[in-house]
Design a protein around this motif. Structure first.
Motif, PDB file in Angstrom:
ATOM      1  N   LYS A  23       2.587   8.791   4.536  1.00  0.00           N
ATOM      2  CA  LYS A  23       2.884   7.883   5.410  1.00  0.00           C
ATOM      3  C   LYS A  23       3.473   6.837   4.322  1.00  0.00           C
ATOM      4  CE  LYS A  23      -0.835   8.228   8.821  1.00  0.00           C
ATOM      5  NZ  LYS A  23      -1.797   7.663   9.124  1.00  0.00           N
ATOM      6  N   ALA A  24       4.361   5.718   5.026  1.00  0.00           N
ATOM      7  CA  ALA A  24       5.603   4.968   4.044  1.00  0.00           C
ATOM      8  C   ALA A  24       4.401   4.093   3.165  1.00  0.00           C
ATOM      9  CB  ALA A  24       5.814   4.238   4.890  1.00  0.00           C
ATOM     10  N   TYR A  25       4.110   4.465   1.972  1.00  0.00           N
ATOM     11  CA  TYR A  25       3.470   3.269   1.038  1.00  0.00           C
ATOM     12  C   TYR A  25       1.961   3.336   0.733  1.00  0.00           C
ATOM     13  CZ  TYR A  25       7.882   0.155   0.874  1.00  0.00           C
ATOM     14  OH  TYR A  25       9.272   0.315   1.017  1.00  0.00           O
ATOM     15  N   GLN A  26       1.589   5.039   0.680  1.00  0.00           N
ATOM     16  CA  GLN A  26       0.545   4.832   0.351  1.00  0.00           C
ATOM     17  C   GLN A  26      -0.554   5.000  -0.675  1.00  0.00           C
ATOM     18  OE1 GLN A  26       0.270   9.285   3.099  1.00  0.00           O
ATOM     19  NE2 GLN A  26      -1.707   8.378   2.257  1.00  0.00           N
ATOM     20  N   PRO A  27      -1.424   4.266  -0.559  1.00  0.00           N
ATOM     21  CA  PRO A  27      -1.842   3.912  -2.363  1.00  0.00           C
ATOM     22  C   PRO A  27      -2.070   4.670  -2.747  1.00  0.00           C
ATOM     23  CG  PRO A  27      -3.516   3.446  -0.478  1.00  0.00           C
ATOM     24  CD  PRO A  27      -2.232   4.054   0.585  1.00  0.00           C
ATOM     25  N   SER A  28      -2.036   4.909  -4.169  1.00  0.00           N
ATOM     26  CA  SER A  28      -2.399   5.470  -4.962  1.00  0.00           C
ATOM     27  C   SER A  28      -3.888   6.212  -4.941  1.00  0.00           C
ATOM     28  CB  SER A  28      -1.985   5.378  -6.965  1.00  0.00           C
ATOM     29  OG  SER A  28      -2.726   4.217  -6.478  1.00  0.00           O
ATOM     30  N   GLY A  29      -3.862   7.451  -4.860  1.00  0.00           N
ATOM     31  CA  GLY A  29      -5.191   8.198  -4.546  1.00  0.00           C
ATOM     32  C   GLY A  29      -4.732  10.063  -5.451  1.00  0.00           C
ATOM     33  N   PRO A  30      -5.766  11.000  -4.711  1.00  0.00           N
ATOM     34  CA  PRO A  30      -6.454  12.335  -5.358  1.00  0.00           C
ATOM     35  C   PRO A  30      -4.763  12.938  -5.092  1.00  0.00           C
ATOM     36  CG  PRO A  30      -8.278  11.750  -4.878  1.00  0.00           C
ATOM     37  CD  PRO A  30      -6.980  10.197  -4.619  1.00  0.00           C
ATOM     38  N   GLU A  31      -4.143  12.260  -3.707  1.00  0.00           N
ATOM     39  CA  GLU A  31      -3.704  13.161  -3.368  1.00  0.00           C
ATOM     40  C   GLU A  31      -1.878  13.047  -3.923  1.00  0.00           C
ATOM     41  OE1 GLU A  31      -1.704  14.719   1.572  1.00  0.00           O
ATOM     42  OE2 GLU A  31      -3.335  12.988   1.309  1.00  0.00           O
ATOM     43  N   VAL A  35       2.412  -9.778  -0.904  1.00  0.00           N
ATOM     44  CA  VAL A  35       0.850 -10.235  -0.667  1.00  0.00           C
ATOM     45  C   VAL A  35       0.791  -9.638   0.400  1.00  0.00           C
ATOM     46  CG1 VAL A  35      -0.036 -12.352  -0.209  1.00  0.00           C
ATOM     47  CG2 VAL A  35       0.903 -13.163  -1.540  1.00  0.00           C
ATOM     48  N   ARG A  36       1.491  -9.255   1.390  1.00  0.00           N
ATOM     49  CA  ARG A  36       1.820  -8.564   3.083  1.00  0.00           C
ATOM     50  C   ARG A  36       1.257  -7.044   2.342  1.00  0.00           C
ATOM     51  NH1 ARG A  36       6.607 -11.074   6.135  1.00  0.00           N
ATOM     52  NH2 ARG A  36       7.022 -13.761   5.358  1.00  0.00           N
ATOM     53  N   THR A  37       1.110  -6.746   1.667  1.00  0.00           N
ATOM     54  CA  THR A  37       0.805  -5.101   1.296  1.00  0.00           C
ATOM     55  C   THR A  37      -0.357  -5.197   0.509  1.00  0.00           C
ATOM     56  OG1 THR A  37       1.916  -5.142  -0.984  1.00  0.00           O
ATOM     57  CG2 THR A  37       3.469  -4.289   1.029  1.00  0.00           C
ATOM     58  N   PHE A  38      -0.898  -4.785   1.750  1.00  0.00           N
ATOM     59  CA  PHE A  38      -2.361  -4.647   0.630  1.00  0.00           C
ATOM     60  C   PHE A  38      -3.199  -3.423   1.708  1.00  0.00           C
ATOM     61  CE2 PHE A  38      -7.442  -4.955   1.027  1.00  0.00           C
ATOM     62  CZ  PHE A  38      -7.648  -5.080   0.215  1.00  0.00           C
ATOM     63  N   PRO A  39      -3.718  -2.173   0.235  1.00  0.00           N
ATOM     64  CA  PRO A  39      -3.795  -2.490  -1.103  1.00  0.00           C
ATOM     65  C   PRO A  39      -1.956  -2.823  -1.140  1.00  0.00           C
ATOM     66  CG  PRO A  39      -3.920  -0.912  -0.890  1.00  0.00           C
ATOM     67  CD  PRO A  39      -4.184  -1.170   0.201  1.00  0.00           C
ATOM     68  N   TYR A  40      -1.816  -3.659  -2.470  1.00  0.00           N
ATOM     69  CA  TYR A  40      -0.598  -4.106  -2.975  1.00  0.00           C
ATOM     70  C   TYR A  40      -0.081  -2.445  -3.833  1.00  0.00           C
ATOM     71  CZ  TYR A  40       2.816  -5.516  -5.911  1.00  0.00           C
ATOM     72  OH  TYR A  40       4.481  -5.707  -7.282  1.00  0.00           O
ATOM     73  N   ILE A  41       0.786  -2.548  -3.478  1.00  0.00           N
ATOM     74  CA  ILE A  41       1.812  -1.129  -3.836  1.00  0.00           C
ATOM     75  C   ILE A  41       2.816  -1.223  -4.879  1.00  0.00           C
ATOM     76  CG2 ILE A  41       3.072   1.733  -3.508  1.00  0.00           C
ATOM     77  CD1 ILE A  41       0.351   0.841  -2.235  1.00  0.00           C
ATOM     78  N   PRO A  42       2.475  -0.842  -6.648  1.00  0.00           N
ATOM     79  CA  PRO A  42       3.692  -1.192  -7.830  1.00  0.00           C
ATOM     80  C   PRO A  42       4.191  -0.328  -7.512  1.00  0.00           C
ATOM     81  CG  PRO A  42       1.606  -0.321  -8.290  1.00  0.00           C
ATOM     82  CD  PRO A  42       1.354  -0.202  -6.963  1.00  0.00           C
ATOM     83  N   ALA A  43       5.133  -0.271  -6.354  1.00  0.00           N
ATOM     84  CA  ALA A  43       6.061   1.243  -6.229  1.00  0.00           C
ATOM     85  C   ALA A  43       7.610   0.866  -7.236  1.00  0.00           C
ATOM     86  CB  ALA A  43       6.585   1.744  -4.847  1.00  0.00           C
ATOM     87  N   PRO A  44       7.978  -0.385  -6.786  1.00  0.00           N
ATOM     88  CA  PRO A  44       9.580  -0.782  -8.285  1.00  0.00           C
ATOM     89  C   PRO A  44       8.964  -1.011  -9.552  1.00  0.00           C
ATOM     90  CG  PRO A  44       8.255  -2.615  -6.468  1.00  0.00           C
ATOM     91  CD  PRO A  44       7.880  -1.790  -6.386  1.00  0.00           C
ATOM     92  N   PHE A  45       7.780  -1.067  -9.650  1.00  0.00           N
ATOM     93  CA  PHE A  45       7.640  -1.262 -11.319  1.00  0.00           C
ATOM     94  C   PHE A  45       7.619   0.336 -11.646  1.00  0.00           C
ATOM     95  CE2 PHE A  45       6.057  -4.717  -9.125  1.00  0.00           C
ATOM     96  CZ  PHE A  45       6.973  -5.983 -10.136  1.00  0.00           C
ATOM     97  N   TYR A  46       7.553   1.318 -11.759  1.00  0.00           N
ATOM     98  CA  TYR A  46       7.218   2.489 -12.343  1.00  0.00           C
ATOM     99  C   TYR A  46       8.227   2.825 -12.254  1.00  0.00           C
ATOM    100  CZ  TYR A  46       2.502   2.580  -9.841  1.00  0.00           C
ATOM    101  OH  TYR A  46       1.398   2.893  -9.273  1.00  0.00           O
ATOM    102  N   PRO A  47       9.512   3.544 -11.907  1.00  0.00           N
ATOM    103  CA  PRO A  47      10.799   3.562 -12.306  1.00  0.00           C
ATOM    104  C   PRO A  47      11.245   2.804 -13.090  1.00  0.00           C
ATOM    105  CG  PRO A  47      11.003   3.447  -9.930  1.00  0.00           C
ATOM    106  CD  PRO A  47       9.449   3.029 -10.122  1.00  0.00           C
TER     107      PRO A  47
END
Length: 300
Positions: A63-71, A259-271
C-alpha cells in the motif's frame, strides 16, 4: 637467461607497484577511507542491483506509504513500491548515467583542449571563443531548454550534459597542456619527428593526468547533482525508472506536511541522504588524491 630477464623485470615491476599502492592506502586518512568505502558500496549496489534488491524497480508490492518493517525495510512510496529496492536501482541509474556522461565530456573536452594547446592559431581561437559563449550560459537553464526541444530520453540527456560539461573540461585541459607543450622534452620529441599521437599520449597526457583525475571527480559530482536536479524538475530520468532526484520529487509533500502522516514516513530523505553521502565521499577522496599528487607533506 635472456628470455627470462624481461619476465623477471615485469614481475618485480608489478610487485613494486603493488607495494606502492599498499603504502599509499596505508597512509590514507580516515576521511579518504570513509570516501572509498562509500564509493565501493555504491558501485556494488549499482552493479548487482537485481541481486541485492528484494523487489523489482517498478513493482507495486504494498500500500501507499507503508512504514518500514521486516517486509519493507524503508517503507513504500506513494503507489506502494519498495523504497529500498528503488534506492538500489537508483544507484545504478543515477550514478551510472552520471559516470557515462562525465567520461564522454572528458573525451570531448580533454581531446579538444590538448589539441588546441598543441596546434594553437586559428583552431585555438575559434574553439576557445565558442567555449566562452557556452560558459556564459548557466548549465541547468541551458539543459532545460535543450531537453524541452530535443526530448527527454536518457541518451539525449547524456549527450546534452556531456557537451555542456565538456566546456569546463576543455578549459582545464587546455590550461594544463599549455604549461607542458613548451617544455624541452616536448620540443625534443617534435625534433625527433614524433607524431601527434606520441606527443599527446607519451609526453603531454602523463604530465597533466593528476589535475585531470582530480577534475574528473569534481565534474562527476556536478553532473551527478545536475541529473538529480533535472529529474527533480521532471525533465531528467523519466518514471518509472528509479532515480534519486525523481524519488525526492515524488514524495516531497511529506516534507511540507509531515504531521499528517502517522507514523511519519521519511521517504524523501532517503534519496536525498544518498545523494549527499556520495557527493561528500567523492570530495574526500578527491581532496586526498590532490594532496598526494601535489607533493605536500602531512602536517605534524
Amino acid at each position: 637467461m635472456t628470455a627470462q630477464a624481461p619476465d623477471i623485470r615485469s614481475v618485480r615491476a608489478r610487485r613494486s607497484f603493488l607495494q606502492n599502492v599498499k603504502r599509499t592506502l596505508a597512509s590514507a586518512p580516515i576521511s579518504a577511507w570513509f570516501g572509498m568505502t562509500v564509493i565501493v558500496i555504491y558501485v556494488i549496489a549499482a552493479v548487482f542491483a537485481p541481486l541485492i534488491a528484494p523487489y523489482g524497480e517498478a513493482e507495486v508490492v504494498g500500500k501507499a506509504y507503508q512504514p518500514s518493517g521486516p517486509e519493507f525495510w524503508l517503507g513504500t512510496d506513494q503507489i506502494g513500491r519498495d523504497l529500498f529496492s528503488r534506492l538500489i536501482y537508483g544507484a545504478r541509474n543515477t550514478v551510472g548515467i552520471a559516470f557515462i556522461t562525465t567520461m564522454l565530456s572528458f573525451m570531448i573536452g580533454g581531446t579538444l583542449g590538448v589539441l588546441t594547446a598543441l596546434k594553437r592559431g586559428w583552431l585555438d581561437q575559434g574553439i576557445s571563443r565558442i567555449v566562452d559563449a557556452f560558459l556564459a550560459i548557466p548549465v541547468l537553464i541551458f539543459a532545460l531548454m535543450l531537453l524541452a526541444v530535443f526530448g527527454k530520453s536518457i541518451w539525449m540527456l547524456i549527450l546534452i550534459l556531456a557537451l555542456l560539461d565538456s566546456t569546463r573540461v576543455f578549459r582545464l585541459a587546455r590550461a594544463t597542456a599549455l604549461n607542458v607543450v613548451v617544455m624541452d622534452y616536448v620540443e625534443a620529441a617534435k625534433l625527433r619527428g614524433e607524431g601527434m599521437g606520441w606527443i599527446i599520449f607519451k609526453e603531454v597526457l602523463p604530465n597533466i593526468l593528476p589535475p585531470m583525475i582530480t577534475e574528473f571527480g569534481l565534474r562527476f559530482c556536478f553532473v551527478f547533482l545536475t541529473i538529480s536536479a533535472l529529474s527533480f524538475l521532471g525533465v531528467g530520468i523519466q518514471p518509472p525508472t528509479a532515480d534519486w532526484g525523481s524519488m525526492v520529487a515524488e514524495s516531497k509533500t511529506l516534507i511540507t506536511f509531515p504531521v499528517r502522516t502517522f507514523p511519519y514516513i521519511p521517504a524523501p530523505f532517503y534519496p536525498a541522504i544518498a545523494i549527499a553521502l556520495l557527493t561528500v565521499a567523492i570530495n574526500f577522496v578527491v581532496d586526498w588524491f590532490l594532496h598526494k599528487t601535489s607533493g605536500l607533506r602531512d602536517e605534524l
